[in-house]
Scaffold this motif. Sequence first.
Motif, PDB file in Angstrom:
ATOM      1  N   MET A 224     -11.297   8.280  -8.023  1.00  0.00           N
ATOM      2  CA  MET A 224     -10.491   8.056  -9.222  1.00  0.00           C
ATOM      3  C   MET A 224      -9.576   6.853  -9.004  1.00  0.00           C
ATOM      4  SD  MET A 224      -7.837  10.650 -11.141  1.00  0.00           S
ATOM      5  CE  MET A 224      -9.144  11.840 -11.414  1.00  0.00           C
ATOM      6  N   PHE A 225      -9.504   5.985 -10.003  1.00  0.00           N
ATOM      7  CA  PHE A 225      -8.677   4.783  -9.897  1.00  0.00           C
ATOM      8  C   PHE A 225      -7.205   5.155  -9.861  1.00  0.00           C
ATOM      9  CE2 PHE A 225      -6.316   1.332 -12.072  1.00  0.00           C
ATOM     10  CZ  PHE A 225      -6.505   0.343 -11.113  1.00  0.00           C
ATOM     11  N   ASP A 226      -6.486   4.614  -8.890  1.00  0.00           N
ATOM     12  CA  ASP A 226      -5.051   4.864  -8.727  1.00  0.00           C
ATOM     13  C   ASP A 226      -4.332   3.533  -8.900  1.00  0.00           C
ATOM     14  OD1 ASP A 226      -2.445   5.280  -7.739  1.00  0.00           O
ATOM     15  OD2 ASP A 226      -3.113   6.828  -6.339  1.00  0.00           O
ATOM     16  N   PRO A 227      -3.701   3.295 -10.055  1.00  0.00           N
ATOM     17  CA  PRO A 227      -3.095   1.981 -10.293  1.00  0.00           C
ATOM     18  C   PRO A 227      -1.958   1.657  -9.328  1.00  0.00           C
ATOM     19  CG  PRO A 227      -2.484   3.553 -12.017  1.00  0.00           C
ATOM     20  CD  PRO A 227      -3.561   4.199 -11.215  1.00  0.00           C
ATOM     21  N   VAL A 228      -1.235   2.668  -8.861  1.00  0.00           N
ATOM     22  CA  VAL A 228      -0.139   2.417  -7.919  1.00  0.00           C
ATOM     23  C   VAL A 228      -0.684   1.926  -6.585  1.00  0.00           C
ATOM     24  CG1 VAL A 228       1.744   3.485  -6.635  1.00  0.00           C
ATOM     25  CG2 VAL A 228       1.400   4.055  -9.040  1.00  0.00           C
ATOM     26  N   ILE A 229      -1.712   2.598  -6.080  1.00  0.00           N
ATOM     27  CA  ILE A 229      -2.317   2.185  -4.816  1.00  0.00           C
ATOM     28  C   ILE A 229      -3.009   0.840  -4.959  1.00  0.00           C
ATOM     29  CG2 ILE A 229      -4.110   2.752  -3.129  1.00  0.00           C
ATOM     30  CD1 ILE A 229      -1.547   4.346  -2.802  1.00  0.00           C
ATOM     31  N   SER A 230      -3.628   0.604  -6.110  1.00  0.00           N
ATOM     32  CA  SER A 230      -4.266  -0.691  -6.350  1.00  0.00           C
ATOM     33  C   SER A 230      -3.249  -1.820  -6.292  1.00  0.00           C
ATOM     34  CB  SER A 230      -4.966  -0.676  -7.712  1.00  0.00           C
ATOM     35  OG  SER A 230      -5.555  -1.928  -7.991  1.00  0.00           O
ATOM     36  N   ALA A 231      -2.090  -1.607  -6.923  1.00  0.00           N
ATOM     37  CA  ALA A 231      -1.046  -2.628  -6.909  1.00  0.00           C
ATOM     38  C   ALA A 231      -0.482  -2.820  -5.504  1.00  0.00           C
ATOM     39  CB  ALA A 231       0.065  -2.233  -7.876  1.00  0.00           C
ATOM     40  N   ALA A 232      -0.279  -1.707  -4.786  1.00  0.00           N
ATOM     41  CA  ALA A 232       0.236  -1.809  -3.413  1.00  0.00           C
ATOM     42  C   ALA A 232      -0.773  -2.511  -2.513  1.00  0.00           C
ATOM     43  CB  ALA A 232       0.557  -0.416  -2.882  1.00  0.00           C
ATOM     44  N   SER A 233      -2.057  -2.212  -2.695  1.00  0.00           N
ATOM     45  CA  SER A 233      -3.095  -2.857  -1.889  1.00  0.00           C
ATOM     46  C   SER A 233      -3.119  -4.359  -2.132  1.00  0.00           C
ATOM     47  CB  SER A 233      -4.462  -2.245  -2.217  1.00  0.00           C
ATOM     48  OG  SER A 233      -4.502  -0.879  -1.865  1.00  0.00           O
ATOM     49  N   ALA A 234      -2.908  -4.761  -3.372  1.00  0.00           N
ATOM     50  CA  ALA A 234      -2.890  -6.184  -3.693  1.00  0.00           C
ATOM     51  C   ALA A 234      -1.731  -6.879  -2.982  1.00  0.00           C
ATOM     52  CB  ALA A 234      -2.785  -6.375  -5.207  1.00  0.00           C
ATOM     53  N   ILE A 235      -0.596  -6.193  -2.874  1.00  0.00           N
ATOM     54  CA  ILE A 235       0.541  -6.758  -2.155  1.00  0.00           C
ATOM     55  C   ILE A 235       0.191  -6.968  -0.691  1.00  0.00           C
ATOM     56  CG2 ILE A 235       2.856  -6.201  -1.282  1.00  0.00           C
ATOM     57  CD1 ILE A 235       3.438  -4.905  -3.991  1.00  0.00           C
ATOM     58  N   VAL A 236      -0.447  -5.973  -0.083  1.00  0.00           N
ATOM     59  CA  VAL A 236      -0.849  -6.096   1.322  1.00  0.00           C
ATOM     60  C   VAL A 236      -1.753  -7.303   1.503  1.00  0.00           C
ATOM     61  CG1 VAL A 236      -2.120  -5.007   3.199  1.00  0.00           C
ATOM     62  CG2 VAL A 236      -0.594  -3.632   1.782  1.00  0.00           C
ATOM     63  N   LYS A 237      -2.737  -7.453   0.646  1.00  0.00           N
ATOM     64  CA  LYS A 237      -3.716  -8.534   0.789  1.00  0.00           C
ATOM     65  C   LYS A 237      -3.085  -9.905   0.568  1.00  0.00           C
ATOM     66  CE  LYS A 237      -7.593  -5.571  -0.482  1.00  0.00           C
ATOM     67  NZ  LYS A 237      -8.626  -5.249  -1.507  1.00  0.00           N
ATOM     68  N   ARG A 238      -2.058  -9.966  -0.280  1.00  0.00           N
ATOM     69  CA  ARG A 238      -1.403 -11.255  -0.540  1.00  0.00           C
ATOM     70  C   ARG A 238      -0.405 -11.629   0.542  1.00  0.00           C
ATOM     71  NH1 ARG A 238      -1.221  -9.464  -6.102  1.00  0.00           N
ATOM     72  NH2 ARG A 238       0.922  -8.727  -5.839  1.00  0.00           N
ATOM     73  N   SER A 239      -0.130 -10.733   1.466  1.00  0.00           N
ATOM     74  CA  SER A 239       1.003 -10.916   2.371  1.00  0.00           C
ATOM     75  C   SER A 239       0.622 -11.380   3.774  1.00  0.00           C
ATOM     76  CB  SER A 239       1.787  -9.600   2.476  1.00  0.00           C
ATOM     77  OG  SER A 239       2.289  -9.217   1.218  1.00  0.00           O
ATOM     78  N   ALA A 240      -0.618 -11.825   3.963  1.00  0.00           N
ATOM     79  CA  ALA A 240      -1.042 -12.238   5.298  1.00  0.00           C
ATOM     80  C   ALA A 240      -0.154 -13.339   5.868  1.00  0.00           C
ATOM     81  CB  ALA A 240      -2.497 -12.697   5.259  1.00  0.00           C
ATOM     82  N   SER A 241       0.313 -14.229   5.009  1.00  0.00           N
ATOM     83  CA  SER A 241       1.145 -15.341   5.488  1.00  0.00           C
ATOM     84  C   SER A 241       2.624 -15.107   5.223  1.00  0.00           C
ATOM     85  CB  SER A 241       0.709 -16.646   4.809  1.00  0.00           C
ATOM     86  OG  SER A 241       0.858 -16.553   3.401  1.00  0.00           O
TER      87      SER A 241
END
Length: 305
Positions: A1-18
């Motif tokens: 099931m799609f979880d918009p909160v986790i999706s948004a948090a995951s996007a933050i993780v992926k954008r934060s490498a640098s």
Amino acid sequence: MFDPVISAASAIVKRSASAAPVVRSFFDEATFTATHVLSDPATGKAAIVDSLLDFDQASGRTSTRSADAVIAYVRANGIEVEWLLETHAHADHLSAAPYLQEHLGGKLAIGRDILTVQQVFGKIFNEGTRFARDGSQFDHLFEDGDRFRVGSIEAAVVHVPGHTPADLAYVIGDAAFIGDTLFMPDYGTARADFPGGDARTLFRSVRRLLSLPGETRLFLCHDYKAPGRDTFVWETTVGAQRTANIHVHEGVEEADFVSMRQARDASLAMPRLILPSIQTNMRGGRFPEPEENGASYLKLPLNTL
């Protein structure tokens, strides 16, 4: 099931490498508690997660030794505290948030479900009308999916109840500060038998956390040094938890976890500092109001918990 909160948090993780936060942790072996100071190297802004006030129960005396070490680190590194974050109302140590706020500033925040904790424990401790049960002891009450920043670093709030009703995880850059929900993979998961806790809810909260990217750094509030391990550790990853957590690794079914957790919890004693901790932490780390003689008192409800 799609979880918009986790999706948004995951996007933050992926954008934060640098743009990952720098994390300095302070461990108190007396309570097995890790306090984390995370800072944004680009701006010097910082947050402190799950601070600790030293407390000797036998004498009723407090000390700021642990908090002073945090203050010294913050000042030595020239960083500015924006947030004092609590993952939940801890049952095993007292928060030093008011003391740190006095010396370093920052907004004190916790999850909105602290209101539930205040209602439940307000009754247990027979608190009078002077004890507000509206969360007003905190500067900010977060809800699931809320977004904020530490300096320039994006952050998201994930509600992870089960250990208590009010548990939060803070996903800040590539790191998540998850309180007591999970321990190191060789130790497992938090208990779920406190008032308002629930093993089934805890399992589902853990599954939310383990849906974050595998590289997400996880910073824990406690470590109890599992049998066979000689050192304390409070940092791991989502990937390590997925594959190796002894209670909730991939493939563990909800019913099996609930059965295990309930049986294990039934064998555990109450935390040594639960009564002073909850009375203090549900007030944002403050003691009950002083009585006529100027002293504050903590209650000891008999045969209640």
